[in-house]
Design a protein around this motif. Structure first.
Motif, PDB file in Angstrom:
ATOM      1  N   THR A 127       8.942 -10.611   3.605  1.00  0.00           N
ATOM      2  CA  THR A 127       7.997 -10.082   2.581  1.00  0.00           C
ATOM      3  C   THR A 127       8.147  -8.567   1.973  1.00  0.00           C
ATOM      4  OG1 THR A 127       6.777  -9.014   4.373  1.00  0.00           O
ATOM      5  CG2 THR A 127       6.380 -11.307   3.845  1.00  0.00           C
ATOM      6  N   GLU A 128       9.118  -8.088   2.426  1.00  0.00           N
ATOM      7  CA  GLU A 128       9.507  -6.579   1.952  1.00  0.00           C
ATOM      8  C   GLU A 128      10.845  -6.598   1.516  1.00  0.00           C
ATOM      9  OE1 GLU A 128       8.747  -4.028   5.053  1.00  0.00           O
ATOM     10  OE2 GLU A 128       6.450  -4.259   4.999  1.00  0.00           O
ATOM     11  N   LYS A 129      11.184  -7.099   0.048  1.00  0.00           N
ATOM     12  CA  LYS A 129      12.292  -7.461  -0.281  1.00  0.00           C
ATOM     13  C   LYS A 129      13.287  -6.035  -0.889  1.00  0.00           C
ATOM     14  CE  LYS A 129      11.762 -12.115  -1.166  1.00  0.00           C
ATOM     15  NZ  LYS A 129      12.812 -12.695  -0.059  1.00  0.00           N
ATOM     16  N   CYS A 130      12.388  -5.035  -1.183  1.00  0.00           N
ATOM     17  CA  CYS A 130      13.213  -3.678  -1.746  1.00  0.00           C
ATOM     18  C   CYS A 130      13.258  -2.760  -0.644  1.00  0.00           C
ATOM     19  CB  CYS A 130      12.205  -3.308  -3.108  1.00  0.00           C
ATOM     20  SG  CYS A 130      12.173  -4.365  -4.460  1.00  0.00           S
ATOM     21  N   VAL A 131      14.052  -1.807  -1.134  1.00  0.00           N
ATOM     22  CA  VAL A 131      14.561  -0.873  -0.176  1.00  0.00           C
ATOM     23  C   VAL A 131      14.004   0.595  -0.705  1.00  0.00           C
ATOM     24  CG1 VAL A 131      16.376   0.203   1.223  1.00  0.00           C
ATOM     25  CG2 VAL A 131      16.300  -2.157   0.804  1.00  0.00           C
ATOM     26  N   GLU A 132      13.530   1.384  -0.036  1.00  0.00           N
ATOM     27  CA  GLU A 132      13.073   2.905  -0.512  1.00  0.00           C
ATOM     28  C   GLU A 132      13.946   3.829   0.274  1.00  0.00           C
ATOM     29  OE1 GLU A 132       9.001   3.303  -0.242  1.00  0.00           O
ATOM     30  OE2 GLU A 132       9.099   3.459   2.113  1.00  0.00           O
ATOM     31  N   MET A 133      14.308   5.018   0.047  1.00  0.00           N
ATOM     32  CA  MET A 133      14.808   6.015   0.637  1.00  0.00           C
ATOM     33  C   MET A 133      13.594   7.255   1.151  1.00  0.00           C
ATOM     34  SD  MET A 133      17.618   9.111   0.154  1.00  0.00           S
ATOM     35  CE  MET A 133      18.971   8.042   0.104  1.00  0.00           C
ATOM     36  N   TYR A 134      13.490   7.379   2.406  1.00  0.00           N
ATOM     37  CA  TYR A 134      12.469   8.421   3.004  1.00  0.00           C
ATOM     38  C   TYR A 134      13.207   9.890   2.722  1.00  0.00           C
ATOM     39  CZ  TYR A 134      10.045   4.605   5.823  1.00  0.00           C
ATOM     40  OH  TYR A 134       9.558   3.728   6.332  1.00  0.00           O
ATOM     41  N   THR A 135      12.220  10.897   3.075  1.00  0.00           N
ATOM     42  CA  THR A 135      12.770  12.111   2.738  1.00  0.00           C
ATOM     43  C   THR A 135      13.670  12.817   3.844  1.00  0.00           C
ATOM     44  OG1 THR A 135      10.639  13.089   3.811  1.00  0.00           O
ATOM     45  CG2 THR A 135      10.670  12.813   1.280  1.00  0.00           C
ATOM     46  N   ASP A 136      14.073  11.856   4.813  1.00  0.00           N
ATOM     47  CA  ASP A 136      15.043  12.336   5.545  1.00  0.00           C
ATOM     48  C   ASP A 136      16.361  11.523   5.305  1.00  0.00           C
ATOM     49  OD1 ASP A 136      14.562   9.882   6.400  1.00  0.00           O
ATOM     50  OD2 ASP A 136      14.040  10.408   8.651  1.00  0.00           O
ATOM     51  N   GLY A 137      16.353  10.789   4.265  1.00  0.00           N
ATOM     52  CA  GLY A 137      17.575  10.098   3.901  1.00  0.00           C
ATOM     53  C   GLY A 137      17.578   8.749   4.543  1.00  0.00           C
ATOM     54  N   SER A 138      16.767   8.571   5.311  1.00  0.00           N
ATOM     55  CA  SER A 138      16.882   7.009   5.915  1.00  0.00           C
ATOM     56  C   SER A 138      16.459   6.160   5.125  1.00  0.00           C
ATOM     57  CB  SER A 138      16.333   7.034   7.455  1.00  0.00           C
ATOM     58  OG  SER A 138      14.956   7.391   7.351  1.00  0.00           O
ATOM     59  N   TRP A 139      16.454   4.735   5.370  1.00  0.00           N
ATOM     60  CA  TRP A 139      15.938   3.466   4.413  1.00  0.00           C
ATOM     61  C   TRP A 139      15.165   2.689   5.056  1.00  0.00           C
ATOM     62  CZ3 TRP A 139      21.240   1.193   2.948  1.00  0.00           C
ATOM     63  CH2 TRP A 139      22.270   1.958   2.314  1.00  0.00           C
ATOM     64  N   SER A 140      14.280   2.293   4.388  1.00  0.00           N
ATOM     65  CA  SER A 140      13.299   1.235   4.925  1.00  0.00           C
ATOM     66  C   SER A 140      12.854   0.358   3.752  1.00  0.00           C
ATOM     67  CB  SER A 140      11.856   2.039   5.064  1.00  0.00           C
ATOM     68  OG  SER A 140      10.767   1.071   5.475  1.00  0.00           O
ATOM     69  N   ASN A 141      12.873  -1.031   4.229  1.00  0.00           N
ATOM     70  CA  ASN A 141      12.422  -2.041   3.408  1.00  0.00           C
ATOM     71  C   ASN A 141      10.991  -2.091   2.936  1.00  0.00           C
ATOM     72  OD1 ASN A 141      12.291  -3.295   6.020  1.00  0.00           O
ATOM     73  ND2 ASN A 141      12.247  -5.243   5.065  1.00  0.00           N
ATOM     74  N   LYS A 142      10.473  -2.283   1.774  1.00  0.00           N
ATOM     75  CA  LYS A 142       9.332  -2.210   1.400  1.00  0.00           C
ATOM     76  C   LYS A 142       8.937  -3.250   0.478  1.00  0.00           C
ATOM     77  CE  LYS A 142       7.862   1.313   3.675  1.00  0.00           C
ATOM     78  NZ  LYS A 142       6.707   1.113   4.727  1.00  0.00           N
TER      79      LYS A 142
END
Length: 208
Positions: A181-196
């Motif tokens: 259900t979360e097909k896109c990817v964002e970068m956090y302010t620490d450089g790590s990724w999360s799908n959203k």
């Protein structure tokens, strides 16, 4: 939509890459490789007639020299402009890529469209160095940013925008999740990724 100033910034970034690529092309050597480019006093000069660029040979002497001078002037002006933009934090260079942001927060489709209209694509880290460069812009705006990565047909399998598998990842702990259900990817302010989800508003960062 990009503002006029943002459009000009991204267009300049694309032009800088194009010019650099042109001057590195095997068939069109860089300005430093043109015989006779520097005089005895160190000043820049262009050899007349057939001594110029290979693809200009066969042209009349006057036109050949004019093309060489035009390329030289363009290269120098773009070099100065690039230095100003880098110094002011408007663009970032990493390897062969130039990164730029218009500061806008939009959904994934709109971010990708604005980058493509400017001649680039969404910023896509393929190694640690590129990830850190993108992170620099994320920290500058203190906003999460979409990356040029999206989930494929198989749940949990993420690819680059062109469909090729990832060769580098920086997932946050317990990511990716979302079960399709979360097909896109964002970068956090620490450089790590999360799908959203792709309809969230995130910072637009383009690469050229």
């Amino acid at each position: 939509m990009l503002s006029y100033s943002s459009y000009m910034l991204t267009a300049v970034a694309a032009l800088l890459v194009t010019c650099d690529a042109l001057c590195k092309c095997p068939g069109v050597p860089g300005l430093r490789g043109i015989p006779g480019l520097h005089g005895k006093d160190g000043s820049l000069m262009i050899p007349p007639g057939r001594g110029g660029l290979p693809w200009a040979q066969g042209l009349p002497d006057a036109l050949d020299t004019e093309l060489n001078l035009l390329l030289l002037n363009l290269k120098l002006r773009l070099s100065r402009l690039k230095s100003v933009l880098v110094l002011s934090g408007k663009i970032r260079e990493v390897g062969e890529k130039i990164l730029a942001s218009n500061g806008k927060e939009v959904d994934f489709a709109s971010a990708l469209k604005s980058c493509e209209e400017a001649g680039g694509t969404l910023a896509t880290p393929t190694n640690e160095e590129e990830n850190k460069a993108i992170l620099g812009i994320v920290k500058q705006y203190n906003r999460y940013a979409y990356l040029g990565i999206k989930e494929g047909e198989n749940s949990g399998q993420f690819n680059y925008i062109n469909g090729t598998p990832l060769n580098y990842t920086k997932w946050h702990q317990n990511e990716p999740n979302g079960k399709g259900t979360e097909k896109c990817v964002e970068m956090y302010t620490d450089g790590s990724w999360s799908n959203k989800k792709c309809n969230l508003y995130r910072l637009t960062i383009c690469e050229f």
